[in-house]
Scaffold this motif. Structure first.
Motif, PDB file in Angstrom:
ATOM      1  N   PRO A 179       0.833  -1.217   0.000  1.00 23.90           N
ATOM      2  CA  PRO A 179       0.000   0.000   0.000  1.00 23.90           C
ATOM      3  C   PRO A 179       0.862   1.259   0.000  1.00 23.90           C
ATOM      4  O   PRO A 179       1.972   1.280   0.533  1.00 23.90           O
ATOM      5  CB  PRO A 179      -0.804  -0.135   1.292  1.00 23.90           C
ATOM      6  CG  PRO A 179       0.037  -0.990   2.170  1.00 23.90           C
ATOM      7  CD  PRO A 179       0.768  -1.944   1.281  1.00 23.90           C
ATOM      8  N   GLU A 180       0.334   2.291  -0.607  1.00 25.14           N
ATOM      9  CA  GLU A 180       1.059   3.556  -0.658  1.00 25.14           C
ATOM     10  C   GLU A 180       1.062   4.251   0.702  1.00 25.14           C
ATOM     11  O   GLU A 180       2.060   4.854   1.089  1.00 25.14           O
ATOM     12  CB  GLU A 180       0.424   4.463  -1.716  1.00 25.14           C
ATOM     13  CG  GLU A 180       0.507   3.891  -3.140  1.00 25.14           C
ATOM     14  CD  GLU A 180      -0.124   4.816  -4.162  1.00 25.14           C
ATOM     15  OE1 GLU A 180      -0.654   5.880  -3.749  1.00 25.14           O
ATOM     16  OE2 GLU A 180      -0.097   4.483  -5.354  1.00 25.14           O
ATOM     17  N   THR A 181      -0.049   4.175   1.425  1.00 27.23           N
ATOM     18  CA  THR A 181      -0.147   4.752   2.763  1.00 27.23           C
ATOM     19  C   THR A 181      -0.749   3.724   3.711  1.00 27.23           C
ATOM     20  O   THR A 181      -1.295   2.693   3.279  1.00 27.23           O
ATOM     21  CB  THR A 181      -1.022   6.025   2.759  1.00 27.23           C
ATOM     22  OG1 THR A 181      -2.350   5.675   2.333  1.00 27.23           O
ATOM     23  CG2 THR A 181      -0.440   7.075   1.817  1.00 27.23           C
ATOM     24  N   VAL A 182      -0.665   4.010   5.005  1.00 22.51           N
ATOM     25  CA  VAL A 182      -1.225   3.080   5.992  1.00 22.51           C
ATOM     26  C   VAL A 182      -2.749   3.027   5.916  1.00 22.51           C
ATOM     27  O   VAL A 182      -3.364   2.033   6.330  1.00 22.51           O
ATOM     28  CB  VAL A 182      -0.782   3.494   7.413  1.00 22.51           C
ATOM     29  CG1 VAL A 182       0.708   3.291   7.587  1.00 22.51           C
ATOM     30  CG2 VAL A 182      -1.169   4.942   7.702  1.00 22.51           C
ATOM     31  N   ASP A 183      -3.358   4.070   5.386  1.00 20.59           N
ATOM     32  CA  ASP A 183      -4.815   4.055   5.250  1.00 20.59           C
ATOM     33  C   ASP A 183      -5.292   3.055   4.207  1.00 20.59           C
ATOM     34  O   ASP A 183      -6.468   2.674   4.212  1.00 20.59           O
ATOM     35  CB  ASP A 183      -5.318   5.456   4.880  1.00 20.59           C
ATOM     36  CG  ASP A 183      -5.058   6.470   5.975  1.00 20.59           C
ATOM     37  OD1 ASP A 183      -4.979   6.056   7.157  1.00 20.59           O
ATOM     38  OD2 ASP A 183      -4.918   7.674   5.661  1.00 20.59           O
ATOM     39  N   ASP A 184      -4.390   2.631   3.324  1.00 19.63           N
ATOM     40  CA  ASP A 184      -4.760   1.662   2.294  1.00 19.63           C
ATOM     41  C   ASP A 184      -4.647   0.220   2.765  1.00 19.63           C
ATOM     42  O   ASP A 184      -4.983  -0.699   2.017  1.00 19.63           O
ATOM     43  CB  ASP A 184      -3.879   1.867   1.057  1.00 19.63           C
ATOM     44  CG  ASP A 184      -4.060   3.246   0.437  1.00 19.63           C
ATOM     45  OD1 ASP A 184      -5.168   3.803   0.580  1.00 19.63           O
ATOM     46  OD2 ASP A 184      -3.098   3.767  -0.174  1.00 19.63           O
ATOM     47  N   VAL A 185      -4.169   0.006   3.983  1.00 20.87           N
ATOM     48  CA  VAL A 185      -4.039  -1.362   4.505  1.00 20.87           C
ATOM     49  C   VAL A 185      -5.428  -1.898   4.854  1.00 20.87           C
ATOM     50  O   VAL A 185      -6.162  -1.264   5.622  1.00 20.87           O
ATOM     51  CB  VAL A 185      -3.140  -1.385   5.754  1.00 20.87           C
ATOM     52  CG1 VAL A 185      -3.058  -2.798   6.328  1.00 20.87           C
ATOM     53  CG2 VAL A 185      -1.751  -0.869   5.420  1.00 20.87           C
ATOM     54  N   PRO A 186      -5.829  -3.052   4.316  1.00 20.04           N
ATOM     55  CA  PRO A 186      -7.154  -3.603   4.652  1.00 20.04           C
ATOM     56  C   PRO A 186      -7.244  -3.965   6.130  1.00 20.04           C
ATOM     57  O   PRO A 186      -6.259  -4.359   6.753  1.00 20.04           O
ATOM     58  CB  PRO A 186      -7.268  -4.840   3.759  1.00 20.04           C
ATOM     59  CG  PRO A 186      -6.247  -4.646   2.685  1.00 20.04           C
ATOM     60  CD  PRO A 186      -5.136  -3.853   3.300  1.00 20.04           C
ATOM     61  N   THR A 187      -8.432  -3.851   6.663  1.00 22.74           N
ATOM     62  CA  THR A 187      -8.627  -4.145   8.083  1.00 22.74           C
ATOM     63  C   THR A 187      -8.408  -5.619   8.383  1.00 22.74           C
ATOM     64  O   THR A 187      -7.863  -5.973   9.436  1.00 22.74           O
ATOM     65  CB  THR A 187     -10.039  -3.722   8.511  1.00 22.74           C
ATOM     66  OG1 THR A 187     -10.229  -2.330   8.227  1.00 22.74           O
ATOM     67  CG2 THR A 187     -10.250  -3.944  10.001  1.00 22.74           C
ATOM     68  N   TYR A 188      -8.809  -6.497   7.465  1.00 24.26           N
ATOM     69  CA  TYR A 188      -8.631  -7.928   7.718  1.00 24.26           C
ATOM     70  C   TYR A 188      -7.161  -8.330   7.694  1.00 24.26           C
ATOM     71  O   TYR A 188      -6.799  -9.423   8.159  1.00 24.26           O
ATOM     72  CB  TYR A 188      -9.430  -8.750   6.698  1.00 24.26           C
ATOM     73  CG  TYR A 188      -8.895  -8.731   5.285  1.00 24.26           C
ATOM     74  CD1 TYR A 188      -7.955  -9.659   4.849  1.00 24.26           C
ATOM     75  CD2 TYR A 188      -9.346  -7.785   4.373  1.00 24.26           C
ATOM     76  CE1 TYR A 188      -7.475  -9.641   3.547  1.00 24.26           C
ATOM     77  CE2 TYR A 188      -8.872  -7.754   3.081  1.00 24.26           C
ATOM     78  CZ  TYR A 188      -7.939  -8.690   2.672  1.00 24.26           C
ATOM     79  OH  TYR A 188      -7.462  -8.664   1.382  1.00 24.26           O
ATOM     80  N   VAL A 189      -6.304  -7.487   7.181  1.00 28.49           N
ATOM     81  CA  VAL A 189      -4.859  -7.716   7.249  1.00 28.49           C
ATOM     82  C   VAL A 189      -4.281  -7.088   8.511  1.00 28.49           C
ATOM     83  O   VAL A 189      -3.372  -7.631   9.140  1.00 28.49           O
ATOM     84  CB  VAL A 189      -4.163  -7.135   5.993  1.00 28.49           C
ATOM     85  CG1 VAL A 189      -2.647  -7.202   6.126  1.00 28.49           C
ATOM     86  CG2 VAL A 189      -4.611  -7.893   4.755  1.00 28.49           C
ATOM     87  N   LEU A 190      -4.825  -5.958   8.896  1.00 23.34           N
ATOM     88  CA  LEU A 190      -4.306  -5.236  10.052  1.00 23.34           C
ATOM     89  C   LEU A 190      -4.578  -5.966  11.359  1.00 23.34           C
ATOM     90  O   LEU A 190      -3.716  -5.987  12.252  1.00 23.34           O
ATOM     91  CB  LEU A 190      -4.924  -3.831  10.090  1.00 23.34           C
ATOM     92  CG  LEU A 190      -4.552  -2.929  11.266  1.00 23.34           C
ATOM     93  CD1 LEU A 190      -3.055  -2.711  11.336  1.00 23.34           C
ATOM     94  CD2 LEU A 190      -5.305  -1.611  11.173  1.00 23.34           C
ATOM     95  N   VAL A 191      -5.750  -6.565  11.508  1.00 17.67           N
ATOM     96  CA  VAL A 191      -6.128  -7.176  12.785  1.00 17.67           C
ATOM     97  C   VAL A 191      -5.204  -8.333  13.181  1.00 17.67           C
ATOM     98  O   VAL A 191      -4.680  -8.353  14.300  1.00 17.67           O
ATOM     99  CB  VAL A 191      -7.604  -7.618  12.754  1.00 17.67           C
ATOM    100  CG1 VAL A 191      -7.948  -8.434  14.001  1.00 17.67           C
ATOM    101  CG2 VAL A 191      -8.514  -6.406  12.652  1.00 17.67           C
ATOM    102  N   PRO A 192      -4.945  -9.340  12.321  1.00 17.68           N
ATOM    103  CA  PRO A 192      -4.022 -10.408  12.748  1.00 17.68           C
ATOM    104  C   PRO A 192      -2.600  -9.917  12.952  1.00 17.68           C
ATOM    105  O   PRO A 192      -1.881 -10.432  13.827  1.00 17.68           O
ATOM    106  CB  PRO A 192      -4.113 -11.434  11.613  1.00 17.68           C
ATOM    107  CG  PRO A 192      -4.639 -10.687  10.449  1.00 17.68           C
ATOM    108  CD  PRO A 192      -5.533  -9.631  10.997  1.00 17.68           C
ATOM    109  N   ALA A 193      -2.157  -8.944  12.150  1.00 17.95           N
ATOM    110  CA  ALA A 193      -0.817  -8.388  12.354  1.00 17.95           C
ATOM    111  C   ALA A 193      -0.726  -7.701  13.714  1.00 17.95           C
ATOM    112  O   ALA A 193       0.279  -7.832  14.430  1.00 17.95           O
ATOM    113  CB  ALA A 193      -0.487  -7.402  11.236  1.00 17.95           C
TER     114      ALA A 193
END
Length: 264
Positions: A179-193
């Protein structure tokens, strides 16, 4: 003579009872035969019905089903996207390090973990209430907009506590482009990380707290071996010294302060 009279009376009573019973049975059968047959169709109960032909009704039913599903998973979701994971793991490790796995009880640890979680998440909760919940209840924003606004503070909290390495791992596993910015990170990727980052941080803090108690165990074991008291379990002897050390350094004050400060 008297016994014969009594026997005759009993026989007369039995005969009279049989006649009465036969008469009642005959009357019952006659009344049943005379009564007209009634319909056995079940009564129709009038009530509101939902037409499956109307797309709007079907959409409302699906939304209701999704809402019930989300509410049933709400406790697990809240645990995974808040500070509860790190707090409860650290508290459990401290209890095991002291050597009394039953004290404090699980109810006390979970209650303390929930209140500390509410304390840490208070700014995010206030932001969600002010920017998402209240406007939605007042009817000024739509449901989708309320969801987006409510998700933003939680994402900001998780991104602050997530390591780039863990985030990159799940981006790679999901075949997502960088992703270009952190806002582009999907939530389903962010939660397990975020979850595995919290687990690593919790275990690092637990290791630091284990070391002093491990040193006490080693000292007590060496002292018992030097005195030839090999049959005496070192855990029993070292437990009072661990509790004394924990009380002298004001352990709960240090642990809670370190936990809350680690989210700053």
């Amino acid at each position: 003579m008297g016994a014969a009279i009594v026997t005759r009376r009993h026989r007369r009573r039995r005969s009279l009872l049989l006649v009465v019973a036969f008469g009642l049975a005959l009357v019952t059968l006659t009344s049943c035969a005379v009564q007209p047959t009634t319909s056995t169709q079940p009564a129709q109960v009038s009530g509101p019905t939902i037409s499956t032909q109307d797309p709007q009704n079907v959409s409302s039913a699906i939304q209701l089903l999704l809402l019930v599903t989300v509410l049933s998973l709400a406790p697990a979701i809240l645990v995974m996207v808040t500070s509860f994971t790190r707090i409860i793991v650290v508290l459990s490790l401290v209890r095991n390090a002291i050597g009394i796995p039953q004290l404090p009880p699980n109810q006390v640890l979970i209650g303390l973990g929930l209140f500390l979680t509410a304390f840490v998440m208070a700014p995010a909760i206030k932001t969600i209430n002010d920017e998402a919940v209240q406007p939605y209840l007042n009817g000024t924003i739509t449901q989708q907009e309320a969801y987006t606004r409510g998700e933003t503070p939680l994402r900001a909290f998780m991104l602050k506590q997530t390591r780039e390495q863990d985030l990159g791992l799940f981006l790679k596993l999901s075949n997502q482009p960088k992703p270009e910015t952190v806002d582009d990170v999907p939530t389903y990727v962010l939660v397990p990380a975020f979850t595995i980052s919290e687990l690593k941080t919790a275990f690092q803090m637990g290791f630091v707290m284990f070391v002093p108690f491990l040193i006490i165990d080693l000292i007590i074991s060496s002292a018992l071996l030097s005195m030839g008291m090999m049959m005496l379990p070192p855990v029993i002897v070292s437990l009072p010294f661990k509790i004394l050390l924990f009380v002298l350094v004001d352990g709960w004050y240090l642990i809670v302060g370190s936990l809350v400060g680690s989210f700053a």
